[in-house]
Scaffold this motif. Structure first.
Motif, PDB file in Angstrom:
ATOM      1  N   VAL A  19       0.876  -1.171   0.000  1.00 47.72           N
ATOM      2  CA  VAL A  19       0.000   0.000   0.000  1.00 47.72           C
ATOM      3  C   VAL A  19       0.911   1.219   0.000  1.00 47.72           C
ATOM      4  O   VAL A  19       1.703   1.411   0.915  1.00 47.72           O
ATOM      5  N   TYR A  20       0.796   2.031  -1.036  1.00 47.07           N
ATOM      6  CA  TYR A  20       1.814   3.051  -1.312  1.00 47.07           C
ATOM      7  C   TYR A  20       1.167   4.432  -1.445  1.00 47.07           C
ATOM      8  O   TYR A  20       0.136   4.583  -2.114  1.00 47.07           O
ATOM      9  N   HIS A  21       1.787   5.427  -0.808  1.00 43.89           N
ATOM     10  CA  HIS A  21       1.350   6.811  -0.972  1.00 43.89           C
ATOM     11  C   HIS A  21       2.100   7.427  -2.150  1.00 43.89           C
ATOM     12  O   HIS A  21       3.333   7.411  -2.190  1.00 43.89           O
ATOM     13  N   ILE A  22       1.356   7.931  -3.109  1.00 48.14           N
ATOM     14  CA  ILE A  22       1.946   8.497  -4.319  1.00 48.14           C
ATOM     15  C   ILE A  22       2.047  10.008  -4.155  1.00 48.14           C
ATOM     16  O   ILE A  22       1.061  10.683  -3.853  1.00 48.14           O
ATOM     17  N   GLY A  23       3.246  10.526  -4.351  1.00 47.10           N
ATOM     18  CA  GLY A  23       3.507  11.947  -4.102  1.00 47.10           C
ATOM     19  C   GLY A  23       2.908  12.870  -5.150  1.00 47.10           C
ATOM     20  O   GLY A  23       2.147  12.465  -6.033  1.00 47.10           O
ATOM     21  N   GLN A  40       8.394   7.024 -10.766  1.00 47.49           N
ATOM     22  CA  GLN A  40       9.211   6.310  -9.788  1.00 47.49           C
ATOM     23  C   GLN A  40       8.362   5.695  -8.692  1.00 47.49           C
ATOM     24  O   GLN A  40       8.646   4.581  -8.215  1.00 47.49           O
ATOM     25  N   ALA A  41       7.291   6.384  -8.293  1.00 50.42           N
ATOM     26  CA  ALA A  41       6.416   5.836  -7.256  1.00 50.42           C
ATOM     27  C   ALA A  41       5.773   4.531  -7.728  1.00 50.42           C
ATOM     28  O   ALA A  41       5.728   3.543  -6.982  1.00 50.42           O
ATOM     29  N   LEU A  42       5.288   4.497  -8.966  1.00 49.18           N
ATOM     30  CA  LEU A  42       4.645   3.287  -9.480  1.00 49.18           C
ATOM     31  C   LEU A  42       5.653   2.159  -9.655  1.00 49.18           C
ATOM     32  O   LEU A  42       5.328   0.982  -9.447  1.00 49.18           O
ATOM     33  N   TYR A  43       6.874   2.504 -10.060  1.00 56.31           N
ATOM     34  CA  TYR A  43       7.928   1.483 -10.151  1.00 56.31           C
ATOM     35  C   TYR A  43       8.233   0.894  -8.772  1.00 56.31           C
ATOM     36  O   TYR A  43       8.264  -0.328  -8.597  1.00 56.31           O
ATOM     37  N   ASN A  44       8.466   1.758  -7.801  1.00 53.79           N
ATOM     38  CA  ASN A  44       8.861   1.291  -6.469  1.00 53.79           C
ATOM     39  C   ASN A  44       7.780   0.411  -5.839  1.00 53.79           C
ATOM     40  O   ASN A  44       8.078  -0.640  -5.253  1.00 53.79           O
ATOM     41  N   ALA A  45       6.515   0.837  -5.951  1.00 51.75           N
ATOM     42  CA  ALA A  45       5.429   0.081  -5.338  1.00 51.75           C
ATOM     43  C   ALA A  45       5.293  -1.298  -5.972  1.00 51.75           C
ATOM     44  O   ALA A  45       5.102  -2.307  -5.283  1.00 51.75           O
ATOM     45  N   ARG A  46       5.386  -1.360  -7.298  1.00 53.45           N
ATOM     46  CA  ARG A  46       5.283  -2.661  -7.979  1.00 53.45           C
ATOM     47  C   ARG A  46       6.460  -3.560  -7.626  1.00 53.45           C
ATOM     48  O   ARG A  46       6.304  -4.767  -7.476  1.00 53.45           O
ATOM     49  N   GLU A  47       7.642  -2.982  -7.533  1.00 56.61           N
ATOM     50  CA  GLU A  47       8.819  -3.782  -7.173  1.00 56.61           C
ATOM     51  C   GLU A  47       8.687  -4.357  -5.764  1.00 56.61           C
ATOM     52  O   GLU A  47       9.088  -5.497  -5.508  1.00 56.61           O
ATOM     53  N   LEU A  48       8.146  -3.587  -4.844  1.00 60.73           N
ATOM     54  CA  LEU A  48       7.931  -4.097  -3.483  1.00 60.73           C
ATOM     55  C   LEU A  48       6.966  -5.280  -3.499  1.00 60.73           C
ATOM     56  O   LEU A  48       7.213  -6.312  -2.856  1.00 60.73           O
ATOM     57  N   ALA A  49       5.863  -5.149  -4.248  1.00 62.01           N
ATOM     58  CA  ALA A  49       4.898  -6.249  -4.324  1.00 62.01           C
ATOM     59  C   ALA A  49       5.527  -7.483  -4.964  1.00 62.01           C
ATOM     60  O   ALA A  49       5.349  -8.615  -4.482  1.00 62.01           O
ATOM     61  N   MET A  50       6.283  -7.296  -6.043  1.00 60.03           N
ATOM     62  CA  MET A  50       6.914  -8.427  -6.733  1.00 60.03           C
ATOM     63  C   MET A  50       7.939  -9.117  -5.843  1.00 60.03           C
ATOM     64  O   MET A  50       8.019 -10.350  -5.794  1.00 60.03           O
ATOM     65  N   SER A  51       8.754  -8.328  -5.127  1.00 54.46           N
ATOM     66  CA  SER A  51       9.797  -8.922  -4.287  1.00 54.46           C
ATOM     67  C   SER A  51       9.189  -9.729  -3.138  1.00 54.46           C
ATOM     68  O   SER A  51       9.736 -10.766  -2.742  1.00 54.46           O
ATOM     69  N   ARG A  52       8.054  -9.294  -2.608  1.00 53.60           N
ATOM     70  CA  ARG A  52       7.395 -10.040  -1.529  1.00 53.60           C
ATOM     71  C   ARG A  52       6.759 -11.325  -2.056  1.00 53.60           C
ATOM     72  O   ARG A  52       6.745 -12.339  -1.354  1.00 53.60           O
TER      73      ARG A  52
END
Length: 233
Positions: A19-23, A40-52
Motif C-alpha cells: 500500500v503506497y502513498h503516491i507523491g 518512480q512511485a509506481l515502479y517502487n510500489a510494484r517492485e515491493l509487491a513483486m519482491s514479496r
C-alpha cells in the motif's frame, strides 16, 4: 495438468502487496513531459509487491512462478493511496529442483498461463522473468486559440500524438532494458496498457509488461502451429 506435463509441480499460490502513498508533482500546463516523481512511485510500489511474492515462493522452495498478475487498486485512505498486488502460482521442477531458477538463484517469474508455459517449453524457450516498463506522462493542454482553430474540423492533434508516442517508447524501452539485464533473448506476451488513474485526462500512465524468455535446444522438431477457433458467442 499442462504445468505437470512440462515437468513441474504446483506448490501453491503466492502473493505480495504494497500500500503506497503516491507523491505530488507539478508539470507545466503547456508542455508535454514525463512526471518522474509519479513514474518512480509506481515502479517502487510494484517492485515491493513483486519482491514479496518472490520471497513467498522462495519459502516454498519454488523454481518459479507462473500466471503472475500485477494489479493496482485504489485504497480507501484517499485518492493518492493505492494498493499494488502481485500474485501467481509457485512451481517446482520434479526431476531437477533448482535447475530452472533465474539470476541469483531466485525463482523465475512469468505472467504466462499454464497452457502458454507448456507451449513455450515445447518450442525451445523458457521464462526468465516477468518484466515491465512504465512512464507517467503529462500531455500538454491546447491553447484557447488552438481549440478554436480546430472547432468543427477533422484534424490531427500533433501535440497529443507525439506525447503518446514518446511515452509509449519510454515504457517499451524500459521493459526491454529489464529483459536485457535478465539475459533474455526476447519478450513474449507483451501488453501495453494506458491508464489515467486519478490524475485527470492529461496525466497518463503507459505500462508495458511481458515475459522475458531464453532459448534452449529441444529434441526433434517443434510442434506445428494449429488453427483453433472459439465456439463461444
Amino acid at each position: 495438468m499442462l504445468v505437470r506435463e512440462t515437468g513441474f509441480e504446483p506448490l501453491g499460490m503466492v502473493l505480495g502487496s504494497s500500500v503506497y502513498h503516491i507523491g505530488i508533482q507539478v508539470g507545466r500546463w503547456n508542455q508535454s513531459m514525463e512526471l518522474t516523481v509519479l513514474t518512480q512511485a509506481l515502479y517502487n510500489a510494484r517492485e515491493l509487491a513483486m519482491s514479496r511474492m518472490l520471497a513467498e515462493a522462495e519459502t516454498l522452495g519454488a523454481d518459479g512462478i507462473v500466471g503472475v498478475r500485477l494489479e493496482m487498486h485504489g485504497y480507501a485512505g484517499g485518492s493518492d493511496i493505492a494498493e499494488f498486488l502481485a500474485a501467481g502460482t509457485a512451481v517446482r521442477s520434479v526431476a531437477n529442483p533448482g535447475a530452472f531458477q533465474g539470476a541469483g538463484g531466485r525463482p523465475f517469474t512469468s505472467d504466462l498461463s499454464g497452457q502458454d508455459f507448456f507451449t513455450l517449453a515445447r518450442t525451445g524457450h523458457f521464462p526468465v522473468a516477468f518484466v515491465l516498463g512504465t512512464c507517467v506522462y503529462h500531455v500538454a493542454h491546447q491553447t484557447i486559440r488552438q481549440s478554436f482553430k480546430q472547432l468543427g474540423q477533422n484534424v490531427e492533434m500533433p501535440q497529443y500524438t507525439q506525447a503518446i508516442y514518446d511515452a509509449r517508447e519510454l515504457a517499451m524501452n524500459r521493459m526491454q532494458a529489464e529483459a536485457e539485464r535478465a539475459g533474455a533473448t526476447g519478450v513474449v506476451g507483451v501488453r501495453l496498457e494506458k491508464n489515467n488513474h486519478v490524475w485527470g485526462e492529461h496525466a497518463v500512465e503507459f505500462l508495458a509488461v511481458g515475459t522475458a524468455v531464453r532459448s534452449f535446444s529441444v529434441e526433434g522438431e517443434p510442434p506445428a502451429p494449429s488453427l483453433v477457433l472459439p465456439v463461444t458467442g
